[in-house]
Motif scaffolding. Structure first.
Motif, PDB file in Angstrom:
ATOM      1  N   ILE A 140      14.679  -1.155 -46.154  1.00 10.30           N
ATOM      2  CA  ILE A 140      15.411  -1.706 -45.018  1.00 10.30           C
ATOM      3  C   ILE A 140      16.058  -0.556 -44.259  1.00 10.30           C
ATOM      4  CG2 ILE A 140      17.257  -3.252 -44.258  1.00 10.30           C
ATOM      5  CD1 ILE A 140      16.887  -4.811 -46.862  1.00 10.30           C
ATOM      6  N   THR A 141      15.639  -0.366 -43.028  1.00  7.82           N
ATOM      7  CA  THR A 141      16.222   0.687 -42.187  1.00  7.82           C
ATOM      8  C   THR A 141      16.938   0.097 -40.979  1.00  7.82           C
ATOM      9  OG1 THR A 141      14.118   0.949 -40.989  1.00  7.82           O
ATOM     10  CG2 THR A 141      14.500   2.389 -42.901  1.00  7.82           C
ATOM     11  N   HIS A 142      16.314  -0.900 -40.343  1.00  7.06           N
ATOM     12  CA  HIS A 142      16.894  -1.564 -39.181  1.00  7.06           C
ATOM     13  C   HIS A 142      16.711  -3.073 -39.321  1.00  7.06           C
ATOM     14  CE1 HIS A 142      16.014   2.497 -37.677  1.00  7.06           C
ATOM     15  NE2 HIS A 142      17.015   2.310 -36.832  1.00  7.06           N
ATOM     16  N   LEU A 143      17.686  -3.820 -38.868  1.00 11.95           N
ATOM     17  CA  LEU A 143      17.603  -5.273 -38.840  1.00 11.95           C
ATOM     18  C   LEU A 143      18.151  -5.767 -37.508  1.00 11.95           C
ATOM     19  CD1 LEU A 143      18.930  -6.046 -42.432  1.00 11.95           C
ATOM     20  CD2 LEU A 143      16.580  -6.366 -41.654  1.00 11.95           C
ATOM     21  N   LYS A 144      17.570  -6.831 -36.994  1.00 13.06           N
ATOM     22  CA  LYS A 144      18.044  -7.396 -35.727  1.00 13.06           C
ATOM     23  C   LYS A 144      17.794  -8.885 -35.728  1.00 13.06           C
ATOM     24  CE  LYS A 144      17.434  -6.978 -30.701  1.00 13.06           C
ATOM     25  NZ  LYS A 144      16.724  -6.244 -29.617  1.00 13.06           N
ATOM     26  N   GLY A 145      18.750  -9.656 -35.220  1.00 13.99           N
ATOM     27  CA  GLY A 145      18.523 -11.085 -35.156  1.00 13.99           C
ATOM     28  C   GLY A 145      19.672 -11.873 -34.588  1.00 13.99           C
ATOM     29  N   LEU A 146      19.427 -13.159 -34.462  1.00 21.11           N
ATOM     30  CA  LEU A 146      20.413 -14.107 -33.951  1.00 21.11           C
ATOM     31  C   LEU A 146      21.498 -14.335 -34.994  1.00 21.11           C
ATOM     32  CD1 LEU A 146      21.202 -16.239 -31.760  1.00 21.11           C
ATOM     33  CD2 LEU A 146      19.772 -17.869 -33.033  1.00 21.11           C
ATOM     34  N   ALA A 147      22.749 -14.363 -34.520  1.00 19.34           N
ATOM     35  CA  ALA A 147      23.885 -14.533 -35.426  1.00 19.34           C
ATOM     36  C   ALA A 147      24.312 -15.992 -35.526  1.00 19.34           C
ATOM     37  CB  ALA A 147      25.058 -13.684 -34.955  1.00 19.34           C
ATOM     38  N   ILE A 148      24.665 -16.383 -36.740  1.00 19.72           N
ATOM     39  CA  ILE A 148      25.164 -17.726 -37.039  1.00 19.72           C
ATOM     40  C   ILE A 148      26.664 -17.637 -37.296  1.00 19.72           C
ATOM     41  CG2 ILE A 148      25.086 -19.616 -38.705  1.00 19.72           C
ATOM     42  CD1 ILE A 148      22.240 -18.498 -39.466  1.00 19.72           C
ATOM     43  N   PRO A 149      27.476 -18.434 -36.607  1.00 21.29           N
ATOM     44  CA  PRO A 149      28.919 -18.421 -36.876  1.00 21.29           C
ATOM     45  C   PRO A 149      29.295 -19.413 -37.978  1.00 21.29           C
ATOM     46  CG  PRO A 149      28.479 -19.799 -34.956  1.00 21.29           C
ATOM     47  CD  PRO A 149      27.135 -19.303 -35.448  1.00 21.29           C
ATOM     48  N   LEU A 150      29.885 -18.906 -39.044  1.00 21.26           N
ATOM     49  CA  LEU A 150      30.387 -19.762 -40.121  1.00 21.26           C
ATOM     50  C   LEU A 150      31.872 -19.462 -40.245  1.00 21.26           C
ATOM     51  CD1 LEU A 150      29.750 -21.854 -42.248  1.00 21.26           C
ATOM     52  CD2 LEU A 150      29.085 -20.028 -43.802  1.00 21.26           C
ATOM     53  N   ASP A 151      32.652 -20.141 -39.465  1.00 16.83           N
ATOM     54  CA  ASP A 151      34.070 -19.828 -39.288  1.00 16.83           C
ATOM     55  C   ASP A 151      34.897 -20.395 -40.441  1.00 16.83           C
ATOM     56  OD1 ASP A 151      36.453 -18.992 -38.256  1.00 16.83           O
ATOM     57  OD2 ASP A 151      36.323 -20.122 -36.392  1.00 16.83           O
ATOM     58  N   VAL A 200      37.687  -7.886 -35.028  1.00 10.53           N
ATOM     59  CA  VAL A 200      36.288  -7.763 -34.597  1.00 10.53           C
ATOM     60  C   VAL A 200      35.481  -8.971 -35.046  1.00 10.53           C
ATOM     61  CG1 VAL A 200      34.156  -6.449 -34.935  1.00 10.53           C
ATOM     62  CG2 VAL A 200      36.308  -5.253 -34.488  1.00 10.53           C
ATOM     63  N   VAL A 201      35.653  -9.373 -36.291  1.00 10.50           N
ATOM     64  CA  VAL A 201      34.910 -10.520 -36.815  1.00 10.50           C
ATOM     65  C   VAL A 201      35.268 -11.796 -36.058  1.00 10.50           C
ATOM     66  CG1 VAL A 201      34.546 -11.998 -38.835  1.00 10.50           C
ATOM     67  CG2 VAL A 201      34.576  -9.516 -39.092  1.00 10.50           C
ATOM     68  N   GLU A 202      36.527 -11.993 -35.772  1.00 13.10           N
ATOM     69  CA  GLU A 202      36.942 -13.181 -35.030  1.00 13.10           C
ATOM     70  C   GLU A 202      36.317 -13.211 -33.643  1.00 13.10           C
ATOM     71  OE1 GLU A 202      41.199 -13.107 -35.181  1.00 13.10           O
ATOM     72  OE2 GLU A 202      41.261 -14.263 -37.056  1.00 13.10           O
ATOM     73  N   ASP A 203      36.241 -12.060 -32.996  1.00 13.20           N
ATOM     74  CA  ASP A 203      35.616 -11.976 -31.677  1.00 13.20           C
ATOM     75  C   ASP A 203      34.121 -12.285 -31.777  1.00 13.20           C
ATOM     76  OD1 ASP A 203      36.002 -11.289 -28.843  1.00 13.20           O
ATOM     77  OD2 ASP A 203      34.626  -9.636 -29.269  1.00 13.20           O
ATOM     78  N   MET A 204      33.488 -11.790 -32.810  1.00  9.67           N
ATOM     79  CA  MET A 204      32.065 -12.050 -33.010  1.00  9.67           C
ATOM     80  C   MET A 204      31.806 -13.527 -33.290  1.00  9.67           C
ATOM     81  SD  MET A 204      31.151  -8.671 -35.287  1.00  9.67           S
ATOM     82  CE  MET A 204      29.403  -8.915 -35.381  1.00  9.67           C
ATOM     83  N   LEU A 205      32.659 -14.144 -34.082  1.00  8.87           N
ATOM     84  CA  LEU A 205      32.527 -15.582 -34.355  1.00  8.87           C
ATOM     85  C   LEU A 205      32.634 -16.396 -33.069  1.00  8.87           C
ATOM     86  CD1 LEU A 205      34.679 -15.889 -37.603  1.00  8.87           C
ATOM     87  CD2 LEU A 205      32.263 -16.541 -37.399  1.00  8.87           C
ATOM     88  N   MET A 206      33.553 -15.998 -32.206  1.00  7.73           N
ATOM     89  CA  MET A 206      33.732 -16.699 -30.943  1.00  7.73           C
ATOM     90  C   MET A 206      32.481 -16.604 -30.081  1.00  7.73           C
ATOM     91  SD  MET A 206      34.458 -16.011 -27.477  1.00  7.73           S
ATOM     92  CE  MET A 206      35.302 -14.416 -27.453  1.00  7.73           C
ATOM     93  N   HIS A 207      31.933 -15.404 -29.941  1.00  9.42           N
ATOM     94  CA  HIS A 207      30.723 -15.224 -29.124  1.00  9.42           C
ATOM     95  C   HIS A 207      29.541 -15.983 -29.718  1.00  9.42           C
ATOM     96  CE1 HIS A 207      32.391 -12.441 -26.294  1.00  9.42           C
ATOM     97  NE2 HIS A 207      32.699 -11.539 -27.211  1.00  9.42           N
ATOM     98  N   SER A 231      29.487 -18.606 -31.468  1.00  7.55           N
ATOM     99  CA  SER A 231      29.627 -20.061 -31.369  1.00  7.55           C
ATOM    100  C   SER A 231      29.355 -20.577 -29.956  1.00  7.55           C
ATOM    101  CB  SER A 231      31.035 -20.486 -31.797  1.00  7.55           C
ATOM    102  OG  SER A 231      32.009 -20.003 -30.883  1.00  7.55           O
ATOM    103  N   LYS A 232      29.355 -19.674 -28.967  1.00  7.62           N
ATOM    104  CA  LYS A 232      29.220 -20.094 -27.576  1.00  7.62           C
ATOM    105  C   LYS A 232      27.885 -19.731 -26.936  1.00  7.62           C
ATOM    106  CE  LYS A 232      34.165 -19.930 -26.451  1.00  7.62           C
ATOM    107  NZ  LYS A 232      35.189 -19.315 -25.566  1.00  7.62           N
ATOM    108  N   GLU A 233      27.176 -18.781 -27.521  1.00 10.11           N
ATOM    109  CA  GLU A 233      25.984 -18.265 -26.854  1.00 10.11           C
ATOM    110  C   GLU A 233      25.009 -17.692 -27.872  1.00 10.11           C
ATOM    111  OE1 GLU A 233      27.315 -13.937 -25.476  1.00 10.11           O
ATOM    112  OE2 GLU A 233      28.865 -15.469 -25.160  1.00 10.11           O
ATOM    113  N   GLU A 234      23.859 -17.266 -27.376  1.00  5.71           N
ATOM    114  CA  GLU A 234      22.883 -16.578 -28.219  1.00  5.71           C
ATOM    115  C   GLU A 234      23.375 -15.148 -28.422  1.00  5.71           C
ATOM    116  OE1 GLU A 234      18.670 -15.141 -27.102  1.00  5.71           O
ATOM    117  OE2 GLU A 234      18.380 -17.152 -27.931  1.00  5.71           O
ATOM    118  N   TYR A 235      23.874 -14.887 -29.582  1.00  6.09           N
ATOM    119  CA  TYR A 235      24.537 -13.614 -29.878  1.00  6.09           C
ATOM    120  C   TYR A 235      23.659 -12.832 -30.842  1.00  6.09           C
ATOM    121  CZ  TYR A 235      28.643 -10.626 -30.883  1.00  6.09           C
ATOM    122  OH  TYR A 235      29.545  -9.575 -31.006  1.00  6.09           O
TER     123      TYR A 235
END
Length: 198
Positions: A4-15, A120-127, A129-133
């Motif tokens: 595993i060198t690089h990973l990329k994908g859609l994020a799921i918010p589990l608040d 930072v995590v809280e900001d990421m959770l917010m994004h 939950s609202k959009e394709e992040y």
């Protein structure tokens, strides 16, 4: 394990805080005699109780990054929780903190854990939950970037990093260094050998 060198994908918010291993995969589903078959029961209780839970939403079908809060993976030491996450497609978990035993199980199975500060995590959770992040991870550089052009450095144990980059679990690491281990044992034995007379 695969490298595993690089990973990329859609994020799921589990608040949520304190997501324990029984919530990740309930005990009644731990009946398989192999490592397979757990992904379909990932967060089963949450899926059953909440129609809007992310695993019930089509837009998250191919998501591979999970964002959560504090103390992710607490509870029992079951390795099945890691297998369930991976079999459901999760490759990276970003959280404020992780339980120690869960972390140990992840490092031996190639599930990438990234710990970032609360704000930072809280900001990421917010994004998320609202959009394709989208989140991208560079293991070598220990760098996480997002679709908002944010970049964050993260800490990673050097031994864990080495094994991820080389696709080695603990056994694989030992086997990869078998020659050096045997040489050390031989030298150690020779050094401490004491001859005796009849």
């Amino acid at each position: 394990m695969e490298k595993i060198t690089h990973l990329k994908g859609l994020a799921i918010p589990l608040d949520m805080d304190d997501i324990d291993t029984d919530l990740i995969v309930p005990a009644q589903y731990l009946t398989s005699v192999t490592k397979s078959g757990y992904g379909k029961h990932l967060f089963q209780r949450l899926r059953d109780s909440d129609p809007d839970f992310f695993l019930n939403q089509e837009k998250y079908n191919n998501a591979n990054v999970l964002i959560a809060r504090e103390n992710f993976g607490c509870g029992s030491s079951r390795e099945h929780a890691v297998w369930a996450l991976q079999q459901a497609g999760i490759q990276v978990i970003v959280a404020i903190s992780f339980a120690d035993i869960f972390t140990d199980n992840c490092t031996n199975n190639g599930l990438v854990l990234i710990q970032l500060i609360k704000e930072v995590v809280e900001d990421m959770l917010m994004h998320a939950s609202k959009e394709e992040y989208i989140i991208s991870v560079d293991i070598q550089q220990q760098l996480l970037s997002t679709s908002h052009d944010e970049t964050f450095n993260f800490e990673m144990d050097e031994f864990y990093k080495h094994r991820l980059l080389n696709g080695l679990d603990r056994l694989g690491y030992l086997l990869a260094n078998k020659h050096d281990i045997e040489q050390y044992r031989k030298q150690h034995a020779d050094k401490h050998f004491v001859a005796t007379e009849d």
